[in-house]
Design a protein around this motif. Structure first.
Motif, PDB file in Angstrom:
ATOM      1  N   ALA A 125      46.117  45.030  42.060  1.00 38.67           N
ATOM      2  CA  ALA A 125      45.243  45.838  41.708  1.00 38.67           C
ATOM      3  C   ALA A 125      43.881  45.436  41.656  1.00 38.67           C
TER       4      ALA A 125
ATOM      5  N   PHE B 251      47.647  53.890  41.607  1.00 36.10           N
ATOM      6  CA  PHE B 251      47.346  52.909  40.573  1.00 36.10           C
ATOM      7  C   PHE B 251      47.834  53.351  39.112  1.00 36.10           C
TER       8      PHE B 251
ATOM      9  N   THR C 170      40.496  47.174  43.598  1.00 35.17           N
ATOM     10  CA  THR C 170      39.734  47.765  42.916  1.00 35.17           C
ATOM     11  C   THR C 170      38.202  47.270  43.383  1.00 35.17           C
TER      12      THR C 170
END
Length: 439
Positions: A359, A92, A363
């Motif tokens: 992302a 990430f 997450t």
């Protein structure tokens, strides 16, 4: 010498305006025209903006719980590292540095350069130099402590909301007969389905997660962070829906679909060239605010990675007086400047938006891990769990897949960047011996 640690100086208002500033960049001034091309009426268009806002609000609620569970700097990096291992956190951070945050900053700084040259009648060759100057400017503002940087960010956020208010009032007060046609069916050919129409809407709502990266500097974060996320998101939803209604009221659905710059077209139609210049200044200010918060938030991720031994140790250092990650901030800004000089706006935007929403998906998945593997109840929990997180996760996955289908080259480049991080991580472990085994 040990780091002094972050200072918790951000109030509820500071935090809420960071949410506003992280979302409102250039999208609301550009994307409504694209969404209008893919819908058949103003009513459907407004419903999409309301729906997109509510969906993003669900994402805010999920991030609010994550922030309440881990109220420290680093945001998504911290959640991924704890839930899925150090490799996931590194990938990430690696992608954030090379593509997501740096690319977003570079793309929006380019918008600043374009509008600045337009307002002041400068040569188009100055777009990139002005974009570089904007990045240097906002970086410099944040070298002297989060309190000063937050005050500047508050000014940026208030000014961009003022620009939107001027646009909305202009649209509603001077629309004339167009108001009655705002929600009527359109004769424009629809160029995409619901997913295609939702893409530009959701991309305009990107950036709601930046506050979590700054959780280590928020006062009473378990209570303040959830409130700020919800409050900031509600302000953005209201601003976006009213702005779209103003566009429709002045331009009509067909006119909005044909517009390449709806904000400028609305102001120009009512006030002529002077109106177009006024909104151009407002858009330029909006882009500066977005670049400011993106670089500040990304620097915190790099700093935490440095502390974990997953990036250069120098970026882990905080300034002894201002308690800011100045080296990390300058490193991220420098790479964003490289991207400004090396790529065009369209490329930067495509890379950043695909990586950003991918992302978000991974997450949000960490929330399910936290619920299963951690004890105790945080100060805030996501309502209607697991339904709301699942709805958000599945919708975002669908958006990412649709985006990859629409722009396979951009998606492919981002995936290559992610995969390139695997050997880099392996080499980092071997050379420095600081990273734990992959989990």
């Amino acid at each position: 010498m040990e780091n002094p640690g972050y200072a918790r100086r951000l109030t509820l208002m500071d935090a809420a305006l960071i949410v506003v500033g992280g979302i409102i960049g250039g999208g609301i001034f550009l994307n409504p025209g694209i969404a209008a091309q893919r819908t058949d009426s103003g009513l459907v268009l407004l419903a999409l903006w309301v729906g997109g806002g509510l969906l993003t609000l669900v994402g805010c609620l999920c991030y609010a719980e994550l922030g309440a569970r881990r109220p420290e700097a680093g945001g998504s990096y911290v959640y991924l590292r704890e839930a899925f291992g150090r490799l996931a956190g590194f990938l990430f951070g690696w992608t954030m540095l090379l593509v997501i945050y740096s690319g977003s900053s570079a793309a929006v700084a380019t918008i600043f350069g374009s509008y600045a040259t337009s307002v002041f009648g400068l040569s188009p060759t100055l777009v990139k130099p002005l974009a570089v100057g904007a990045l240097v400017f906002v970086t410099g503002l944040n070298l002297f402590g989060i309190r000063f940087g937050a005050q500047v960010q508050n000014v940026f956020a208030i000014l961009k909301l003022t620009a939107i208010a001027v646009l909305v009032v202009t649209g509603l007060a001077f629309a004339g007969a167009g108001t009655t046609q705002a929600l009527a069916p359109s004769a424009t050919h629809v160029t995409g389905g619901l997913a295609g129409a939702l893409l530009p809407v959701l991309f305009a709502f990107s950036g709601f997660s930046y506050l979590n990266n700054l959780a280590g500097e928020v006062r009473d974060p378990q209570r303040t962070l959830p409130r700020a996320l919800v409050l900031g998101m509600l302000v953005v939803i209201a601003a976006y829906v009213l702005t779209n209604y103003a566009y429709l009221a002045v331009l009509g659905h067909d006119g909005l679909a044909a517009s390449q710059a709806p904000a400028a077209d609305v102001m120009s139609r009512v006030f002529g060239d002077t109106g177009a210049k006024i909104i151009a200044i407002g858009i330029a200010i909006s882009t500066l605010g977005f670049c400011n918060i993106t670089l500040v938030a990304g620097a915190r991720v790099l700093q935490v990675m440095g502390e974990d031994g997953l990036f250069f140790a120098s970026v882990a250092k905080l300034h002894p007086r201002y308690r800011t990650p100045n080296i990390a901030l300058m490193a991220l800004s420098l790479w964003a400047i490289v991207l400004v000089l090396a790529a065009n706006y369209g490329q930067l935007l495509d890379f950043a938006t695909f990586g950003d929403w991918a992302a978000y998906a991974v997450t949000i998945a960490t929330l399910f891990w936290y619920r299963r593997h951690t004890a105790g109840r945080p100060a805030f929990v996501t309502p209607a769990y697991p339904l709301l997180p699942l709805v958000f996760l599945l919708t975002v996955v669908a958006v990412v897949v649709a985006y990859a289908w629409d722009k396979p080259l951009s998606a492919g480049v981002v995936c290559l960047v992610v995969f390139a991080g695997l050997p880099v991580y392996a080499v980092w472990r071997r050379l420095l011996g600081k990273a734990a085994p992959v989990q």
